[in-house]
Design a protein around this motif. Structure first.
Motif, short mmCIF file in Angstrom:
data_model
loop_
_atom_site.label_atom_id
_atom_site.label_comp_id
_atom_site.label_asym_id
_atom_site.label_seq_id
_atom_site.Cartn_x
_atom_site.Cartn_y
_atom_site.Cartn_z
N GLY A 1 0.84 -1.40 0.00
CA GLY A 1 -0.05 0.06 0.25
C GLY A 1 0.87 1.21 -0.14
O GLY A 1 0.47 2.25 -0.41
N VAL A 2 1.93 1.20 0.59
CA VAL A 2 2.79 2.51 0.91
C VAL A 2 3.36 2.90 -0.47
O VAL A 2 3.28 3.85 -1.04
CB VAL A 2 3.74 2.40 1.93
N THR B 1 -5.79 -5.03 6.36
CA THR B 1 -5.71 -3.82 5.66
C THR B 1 -4.75 -2.60 6.26
O THR B 1 -3.76 -2.20 5.78
CB THR B 1 -7.16 -3.08 5.24
N TRP B 2 -5.20 -2.32 7.42
CA TRP B 2 -4.48 -0.96 7.94
C TRP B 2 -3.51 -1.29 8.68
O TRP B 2 -2.66 -0.51 9.18
CB TRP B 2 -5.58 -0.21 8.68
N LEU C 1 1.74 0.15 11.30
CA LEU C 1 3.28 0.05 11.57
C LEU C 1 4.45 0.77 10.90
O LEU C 1 5.19 1.35 11.52
CB LEU C 1 3.72 -1.61 11.63
N SER C 2 3.89 0.98 9.58
CA SER C 2 4.85 1.84 8.85
C SER C 2 4.77 3.33 9.02
O SER C 2 5.72 3.95 9.35
CB SER C 2 4.39 1.38 7.45
N GLN C 3 3.59 3.99 9.17
CA GLN C 3 3.15 5.15 9.28
C GLN C 3 3.25 5.61 10.72
O GLN C 3 3.64 6.83 11.01
CB GLN C 3 2.11 5.55 8.71
N ALA C 4 2.64 5.09 11.71
CA ALA C 4 2.49 5.36 13.14
C ALA C 4 3.73 5.11 13.94
O ALA C 4 4.05 5.70 14.71
CB ALA C 4 1.20 4.97 13.86
N ARG C 5 4.26 3.88 13.53
CA ARG C 5 5.44 3.44 14.41
C ARG C 5 6.73 3.51 13.43
O ARG C 5 7.76 3.02 14.03
CB ARG C 5 5.14 2.06 14.62
N ILE D 1 -16.20 -3.83 3.94
CA ILE D 1 -16.48 -2.21 3.41
C ILE D 1 -16.22 -1.04 4.08
O ILE D 1 -15.46 -0.14 3.87
CB ILE D 1 -18.00 -2.27 2.47
N THR D 2 -16.68 -1.27 5.38
CA THR D 2 -16.89 0.21 6.23
C THR D 2 -15.72 0.24 7.06
O THR D 2 -15.04 1.46 7.14
CB THR D 2 -18.11 -0.14 7.36
N THR D 3 -15.12 -0.96 7.35
CA THR D 3 -13.76 -0.64 8.28
C THR D 3 -12.63 -0.01 7.66
O THR D 3 -11.90 0.94 8.10
CB THR D 3 -13.23 -2.14 8.90
N PRO D 4 -12.24 -0.48 6.40
CA PRO D 4 -11.06 0.41 5.89
C PRO D 4 -11.37 1.68 5.34
O PRO D 4 -10.75 2.93 5.54
CB PRO D 4 -10.72 -0.31 4.40
N ILE D 5 -12.59 2.19 5.19
CA ILE D 5 -12.93 3.41 4.59
C ILE D 5 -13.06 4.45 6.12
O ILE D 5 -12.64 5.51 6.29
CB ILE D 5 -14.58 3.65 4.12
N ILE D 6 -13.72 3.71 7.20
CA ILE D 6 -13.95 4.49 8.56
C ILE D 6 -12.68 4.78 9.22
O ILE D 6 -12.40 6.04 9.47
CB ILE D 6 -14.47 3.64 9.59
N ILE D 7 -11.46 4.02 9.07
CA ILE D 7 -10.26 3.98 9.46
C ILE D 7 -9.43 4.93 8.69
O ILE D 7 -8.88 5.82 8.80
CB ILE D 7 -9.66 2.75 9.57
N GLY D 8 -9.65 4.69 7.33
CA GLY D 8 -8.89 6.04 6.37
C GLY D 8 -9.69 7.30 6.71
O GLY D 8 -8.75 8.20 6.73
N TYR D 9 -10.77 7.56 6.90
CA TYR D 9 -11.45 8.79 7.15
C TYR D 9 -11.03 9.22 8.64
O TYR D 9 -10.43 10.39 8.75
CB TYR D 9 -13.03 8.74 7.29
N ILE D 10 -10.89 8.27 9.66
CA ILE D 10 -10.22 8.77 10.86
C ILE D 10 -8.92 9.41 10.71
O ILE D 10 -8.53 10.20 11.33
CB ILE D 10 -10.33 7.49 11.82
N ARG D 11 -8.04 8.50 10.03
CA ARG D 11 -6.65 8.94 9.62
C ARG D 11 -6.55 10.12 9.15
O ARG D 11 -5.64 11.02 9.46
CB ARG D 11 -5.99 7.58 8.93
#
Length: 444
Positions: free
Chosen positions: A35-36, A263-264, A269-273, A388-398
């Protein structure tokens, strides 16, 4: 030809389910590993990446009911095998997206992930159906736990492999490798998998063991095409049953955890850690291995409890509740700067997710005998709406907060909701038997 000697063919069958499910999850997890690198090449922000990560589940969810009906009508071996071939072709094609202009690359990859989700829709309804046919009730917990642990094994195996490959080569190579490996798997599937009474190497003693223990060994026997089970009145009948609704809600919540990890989690681990992708591939495998152990152990414990208590309610609910309580510990990652502690907490959360992932065992226990494929499809449809919802919700929160802290709280809340659903809604776990009048209404 049925042999007279003692056999254990059902263990070969569950091994095939484990391998096929591992490759299915491997196809799903590749996008999160790359993904990165892919985001840089295609100029994607967090929210757009979230939509891409969710693309698989849009079609996967929509196709669950048709997939369940196809399994009931044409049998598990054929439908499942063609599914493997289909997603292999999608993976091979995804590797060529990187050569397209950036303006259309996102749309092409989104479409391929949609199509891959559609062709993979029979996998887990097929798993539940095959386990119901091949295993007596007292062995279903372990059998279901083995194939369900594939979601963690996928990270154990594909995480380091794809992390290394994307670092040494490119993200396109990851899709190509996955596609080739899955095509080889499809050849093995068609050679090794049969219905119970049509397997050329099974003994009569094993068939009797399966049938006496409550296995539906006659399922898929014969070559005649069966009637479709997909009717909206049939779906309404299943949704009218309180126990089944509670199980569906619980599965949605548990699947939300699955899709966070698929997914996230590597991106976290890459972006937050601030870990390199090669390091992410290896470190993500450690908690995932705990998920494998937890998944198998949860099934073993459940079957032991079933033998000792003779209660499916106690045997299935106890590991689910205990596992979800363990998964809640991931919220503790918000309160530490230590990467070691983060990996340890995620390992415990992974273990708990595996230990409590008995939804398919429960579905094998409770589905109406003539609606196993349809009920498995409906169960997986509702559960994978979280994909469907989890990757989008986490992407929105991020995107909105710039961190993953509230995302971990959200995933922890899903674990808590699963506990509430199984304790307060599901009630006694038992096989559903609709009356002739109810079934007649479904047919009408």
């Amino acid at each position: 030809m049925i042999t007279s000697r003692q056999t254990r063919i059902r263990y070969l069958i569950v091994l095939m389910l484990f391998l096929a499910s591992s490759f299915s999850y491997g196809d799903r997890v590749v996008l999160s590993i790359v993904g990165v690198a892919l985001s840089k090449d295609l100029h994607l922000n967090a929210l757009k990446l979230g939509y891409l990560l969710s693309a698989f589940s849009w079609a996967y969810v929509v196709m669950q009911l048709p997939a369940g009906s196809l399994l009931d009508r044409y049998g598990s071996k054929r439908v499942y095998g063609y599914s493997i071939v289909g997603w292999s072709i999608c993976a091979l094609a995804a590797g060529f997206v990187g050569y397209l202009p950036v303006a259309i690359a996102f749309g092409a990859l989104f479409f391929l992930r949609l199509f891959s989700g559609a062709v993979q829709s029979p996998i887990f309804p097929g798993n539940g159906r095959i386990v119901a046919a091949w295993f007596p009730a007292a062995e279903r917990g372990r059998a279901s736990a083995i194939f369900n642990s594939s979601q963690y094994f996928a990270l154990v195996f594909f995480g380091p492999l794809m992390g290394w490959l994307v670092t040494k080569r490119n993200w396109e190579a990851c899709f190509w490798l996955g596609g080739v490996m899955s095509l080889l798997l499809s050849a093995l599937w068609f050679r090794a998998v049969y219905s119970v009474k049509e397997h050329p190497r099974i003994s009569q003693a094993e068939i009797e063991h399966i049938e006496v223990g409550g296995g539906l060994a006659s399922m898929d026997s014969g070559t005649a095409k069966r009637a479709s089970t997909l009717t909206w009145s049939g779906v309404k009948l299943l949704l009218s049953h309180r126990m089944l609704v509670g199980i569906y809600i619980g599965q949605y919540c548990i699947t939300a955890l699955t899709w966070f990890f698929l997914t996230w989690f590597p991106i976290y681990l890459s972006q937050a850690r601030h870990m390199s992708m090669q390091k992410v591939g290896f470190l993500a495998a450690l908690p995932a291995m705990c998920g494998v152990v937890g998944g198998i152990l949860g099934g073993v414990v459940s079957d032991i409890l079933l033998r000792k208590t003779k209660s499916a309610t106690i045997a299935r609910k106890t590991p689910i509740v205990a596992g979800m309580l363990c998964s809640l510990t991931m919220i503790g990652c918000n309160y530490t700067d230590s990467s070691t502690v983060v990996v340890a907490l995620m390992a415990l959360a992974f273990f708990g997710k595996g230990f409590g992932a008995l939804g398919w065992t429960v579905i094998s226990d409770v589905s109406p005998k003539n609606m196993i494929g349809l009920n498995g499809g409906l169960f997986n449809l509702i559960g994978n709406t979280a994909g469907i919802t989890t990757p989008i919700i986490i992407g929105y929160i991020r995107e909105k907060t710039g961190s993953f802290e509230m995302a971990l709280v959200y995933v922890g809340f899903m674990a808590l909701t699963a506990i509430i659903s199984y304790l307060l809604i599901v009630g006694e776990i038992r096989r559903v038997e609709f009356t002739p009048e109810q079934l007649q209404g479904r047919a009408g």
